[in-house]
Design a protein around this motif. Structure first.
Motif, mmCIF file in Angstrom:
data_model
loop_
_atom_site.group_PDB
_atom_site.id
_atom_site.type_symbol
_atom_site.label_atom_id
_atom_site.label_comp_id
_atom_site.label_asym_id
_atom_site.label_seq_id
_atom_site.Cartn_x
_atom_site.Cartn_y
_atom_site.Cartn_z
ATOM 1 N N TYR A 117 -43.926 15.501 -7.945
ATOM 2 C CA TYR A 117 -42.115 15.983 -8.018
ATOM 3 C C TYR A 117 -42.165 15.320 -6.414
ATOM 4 N N VAL A 118 -43.524 15.047 -5.758
ATOM 5 C CA VAL A 118 -42.926 14.129 -4.574
ATOM 6 C C VAL A 118 -43.258 12.897 -4.022
ATOM 7 N N ALA A 119 -42.577 12.352 -4.919
ATOM 8 C CA ALA A 119 -43.266 10.812 -5.180
ATOM 9 C C ALA A 119 -44.472 10.779 -5.211
ATOM 10 N N LEU A 120 -46.182 10.881 -5.527
ATOM 11 C CA LEU A 120 -46.675 10.979 -5.109
ATOM 12 C C LEU A 120 -47.617 10.109 -6.651
ATOM 13 N N GLY A 121 -46.727 10.315 -7.804
ATOM 14 C CA GLY A 121 -47.373 10.519 -9.196
ATOM 15 C C GLY A 121 -48.522 9.000 -9.415
ATOM 16 N N LEU A 160 -47.830 1.488 -13.689
ATOM 17 C CA LEU A 160 -46.631 1.648 -14.095
ATOM 18 C C LEU A 160 -46.481 2.369 -15.391
ATOM 19 N N VAL A 161 -46.669 2.708 -16.076
ATOM 20 C CA VAL A 161 -46.236 3.441 -17.228
ATOM 21 C C VAL A 161 -46.023 4.282 -16.923
ATOM 22 N N LEU A 162 -45.728 5.307 -15.486
ATOM 23 C CA LEU A 162 -45.431 6.106 -15.088
ATOM 24 C C LEU A 162 -44.400 5.474 -14.172
ATOM 25 N N PHE A 163 -44.336 5.232 -13.562
ATOM 26 C CA PHE A 163 -43.198 4.034 -13.103
ATOM 27 C C PHE A 163 -41.906 3.531 -13.877
ATOM 28 N N ALA A 164 -42.403 3.594 -14.620
ATOM 29 C CA ALA A 164 -41.265 2.695 -16.037
ATOM 30 C C ALA A 164 -40.364 4.459 -16.370
ATOM 31 N N ASN A 165 -41.586 4.867 -16.920
ATOM 32 C CA ASN A 165 -40.546 6.273 -17.398
ATOM 33 C C ASN A 165 -39.812 7.111 -16.219
ATOM 34 N N ASN A 166 -40.302 6.572 -15.134
ATOM 35 C CA ASN A 166 -39.281 7.317 -13.248
ATOM 36 C C ASN A 166 -37.985 6.232 -13.662
ATOM 37 N N ILE A 167 -38.588 5.228 -13.810
ATOM 38 C CA ILE A 167 -37.205 4.143 -13.437
ATOM 39 C C ILE A 167 -36.085 4.608 -14.409
ATOM 40 N N ARG A 168 -36.502 5.194 -15.574
ATOM 41 C CA ARG A 168 -35.702 5.725 -16.665
ATOM 42 C C ARG A 168 -34.938 6.554 -16.613
ATOM 43 N N ASP A 169 -35.830 7.846 -15.388
ATOM 44 C CA ASP A 169 -35.400 9.167 -15.626
ATOM 45 C C ASP A 169 -34.466 9.136 -14.234
ATOM 46 N N ILE A 170 -34.075 8.701 -13.596
ATOM 47 C CA ILE A 170 -33.606 8.605 -12.291
ATOM 48 C C ILE A 170 -32.153 9.911 -11.733
ATOM 49 N N HIS A 200 -33.066 13.217 -11.315
ATOM 50 C CA HIS A 200 -32.070 13.567 -10.063
ATOM 51 C C HIS A 200 -31.802 14.946 -10.025
ATOM 52 N N LYS A 201 -31.052 15.308 -11.372
ATOM 53 C CA LYS A 201 -30.462 16.491 -11.208
ATOM 54 C C LYS A 201 -31.449 17.775 -11.348
ATOM 55 N N GLN A 202 -32.893 17.301 -11.185
ATOM 56 C CA GLN A 202 -33.894 17.873 -11.379
ATOM 57 C C GLN A 202 -34.999 18.870 -10.131
ATOM 58 N N GLY A 203 -33.579 17.611 -9.386
ATOM 59 C CA GLY A 203 -34.476 18.348 -7.695
ATOM 60 C C GLY A 203 -35.732 17.349 -7.500
ATOM 61 N N ILE A 204 -35.777 16.716 -8.420
ATOM 62 C CA ILE A 204 -37.310 15.816 -8.062
ATOM 63 C C ILE A 204 -37.538 14.444 -7.657
ATOM 64 N N MET A 218 -36.449 6.682 -7.503
ATOM 65 C CA MET A 218 -35.285 7.402 -7.058
ATOM 66 C C MET A 218 -34.945 6.999 -5.510
ATOM 67 N N MET A 219 -36.172 6.770 -4.826
ATOM 68 C CA MET A 219 -36.447 6.952 -3.774
ATOM 69 C C MET A 219 -35.718 5.382 -3.735
ATOM 70 N N LEU A 220 -36.402 3.982 -4.925
ATOM 71 C CA LEU A 220 -35.983 2.441 -4.592
ATOM 72 C C LEU A 220 -34.265 2.724 -4.916
ATOM 73 N N GLY A 221 -33.976 3.411 -5.700
ATOM 74 C CA GLY A 221 -32.946 3.156 -6.622
ATOM 75 C C GLY A 221 -33.158 2.060 -8.486
ATOM 76 N N PRO A 222 -31.705 1.479 -9.580
ATOM 77 C CA PRO A 222 -32.776 1.223 -10.122
ATOM 78 C C PRO A 222 -33.347 0.045 -10.394
#
Length: 296
Positions: A142-146, A187-197, A201-205, A210-214
Motif C-alpha cells: 500500500y506504499v508503492a513497494l509492491g 509488470l503483472v502487478l504494475f499493469a493491475n495498478n495502472i488499471r486501478d489508479i 486512490h479512493k481507497q487511500g493506497i 498512481m505516482m506516475l499517472g496513467p
C-alpha cells in the motif's frame, strides 16, 4: 465440488506458472553446470508454490479487510473473489494462507538441512515478503513497494534460491539471468495498478502507477517490457547465455500485441494478459537454458 472450485479460485493456481518458471530458470542454469536432482527441484517448486499460494490467500484476506477489494474493483469483475462474493468465510481464507506458509517453512527447513543454511535465509525473506505484502505491520503493497518486492522475489531470490538448492552455491550468472523474467513478473502487478489508479486512490493506497499517472505509467510499462528483451540480448552477447537464450524473442509477437493494446486503453484483465507474456517468455527462457546445458 462447488467448495473445491471456490478454493481453487481463492488460491489462483493459474498464477503458479510464474513461480514454476522462476524455479526452473535457476534449476536449468545449475543443471548446465553439473549434476541435477529432480527430487530437489520438485521440493523447491513445492516450497515456492506453497509460499505463493499463502501470499495469494493472505493478500485477499487483508485487501478485503482494508476495503481495497470490493465488488467495484476491476479484479472482482473479471474473476470471482471468494471473500468479496461470500463464497468462503474470510477467516478460513486467512487460516488456509497461514497453513500454506507453515508447509512452505517445513519444506524449506528440510532443504536447508540437505543443501545448506542459505535456503533458510532466502526462505525467511520470502516469508516476510509474502506475509508483509498486505498484512500489518508492514503492509508495504500500500506504499508503492509492491512491484519492487515482486521483482525481487520472482527474480533474484527465487532464481538464486533454486540454483543454490542444486549447486549449494550462489551465482552471478543466475542473478543476471533472473532480471528479465523478474521485471516481467513485476509488470503483472504494475499493469493491475495502472488499471486501478482511480479505485486505489479512493481507497487511500499509494502505488507507483498512481505516482506516475496513467500516461506516464503506460510509457514506463512499455519501457520495462523492452528492457526485459534488451537485458536478455545484453547478457547473451556478454556470454552469460548462449545464442539459445535468444529463443525468448519468439515471444515478441505477444509483446507487441500487448503493448498496442495497452496504448489503446488498459483492459480489465491487463494483469492476466501480462502474465501470458511472462509465461511465453519464461518457457522459452527455460527451453533455451535446457538446450544450452545439453549442448555444452
Amino acid at each position: 465440488m462447488e467448495l473445491l472450485k471456490n478454493w481453487f479460485l481463492s488460491a489462483r493456481p493459474w498464477s503458479f506458472t510464474m513461480t514454476v518458471i522462476s524455479v526452473s530458470v535457476g534449476s536449468a542454469l545449475a543443471a548446465g553446470e553439473g549434476t541435477f536432482s529432480w527430487a530437489l527441484y520438485l521440493l523447491a517448486v513445492l516450497g515456492a508454490v506453497l509460499m505463493h499460494a499463502g501470499t495469494n490467500l493472505v493478500n485477499d484476506y487483508y485487501d478485503t479487510r482494508f476495503g481495497v477489494d470490493t465488488v467495484d474493483a476491476e479484479t472482482a469483475k473479471y474473476r470471482p473473489h471468494v471473500i468479496v462474493h461470500g463464497l468462503i468465510p474470510a477467516r478460513q481464507v486467512l487460516t488456509a494462507g497461514l497453513g500454506c506458509f507453515a508447509a512452505a517453512v517445513a519444506v524449506g527447513v528440510y532443504l536447508a538441512l540437505v543443501c545448506g543454511a542459505m535456503v533458510l535465509f532466502i526462505g525467511a525473506i520470502g516469508v516476510i515478503a509474502g506475509l508483509g505484502y498486505t498484512a500489518p505491520p508492514l503492509k508495504y503493497k500500500y506504499v508503492a513497494l509492491g512491484e519492487f518486492s515482486v521483482f525481487l522475489m520472482w527474480g533474484p531470490l527465487m532464481v538464486e534460491g533454486a540454483y543454490f538448492v542444486q549447486r549449494q552455491a550462489l551465482s552471478g550468472d543466475a542473478l543476471l539471468v533472473s532480471i528479465p523474467f523478474g521485471v516481467l513478473v513485476a509488470l503483472v502487478l504494475f499493469a493491475n495498478n495502472i488499471r486501478d489508479i482511480e479505485h486505489d486512490h479512493k481507497q487511500g493506497i499509494r502505488t507507483i502507477a498512481m505516482m506516475l499517472g496513467p500516461r506516464a505509467g503506460i510509457h514506463a510499462y512499455l519501457a520495462l517490457v523492452c528492457l526485459a528483451y534488451a537485458v536478455t540480448l545484453a547478457i547473451t552477447l556478454a556470454g552469460v547465455l548462449t545464442a539459445w537464450g535468444l529463443l525468448v524473442f519468439l515471444s515478441l509477437p505477444i509483446a507487441v500485441k500487448l503493448l498496442r493494446q495497452m496504448e489503446r486503453g488498459i483492459p480489465s484483465d491487463a494483469d492476466a494478459r501480462t502474465a501470458q507474456l511472462d509465461t511465453a517468455f519464461g518457457v522459452l527462457l527455460v527451453a533455451g537454458l535446457v538446450i544450452q546445458g545439453l549442448t555444452g
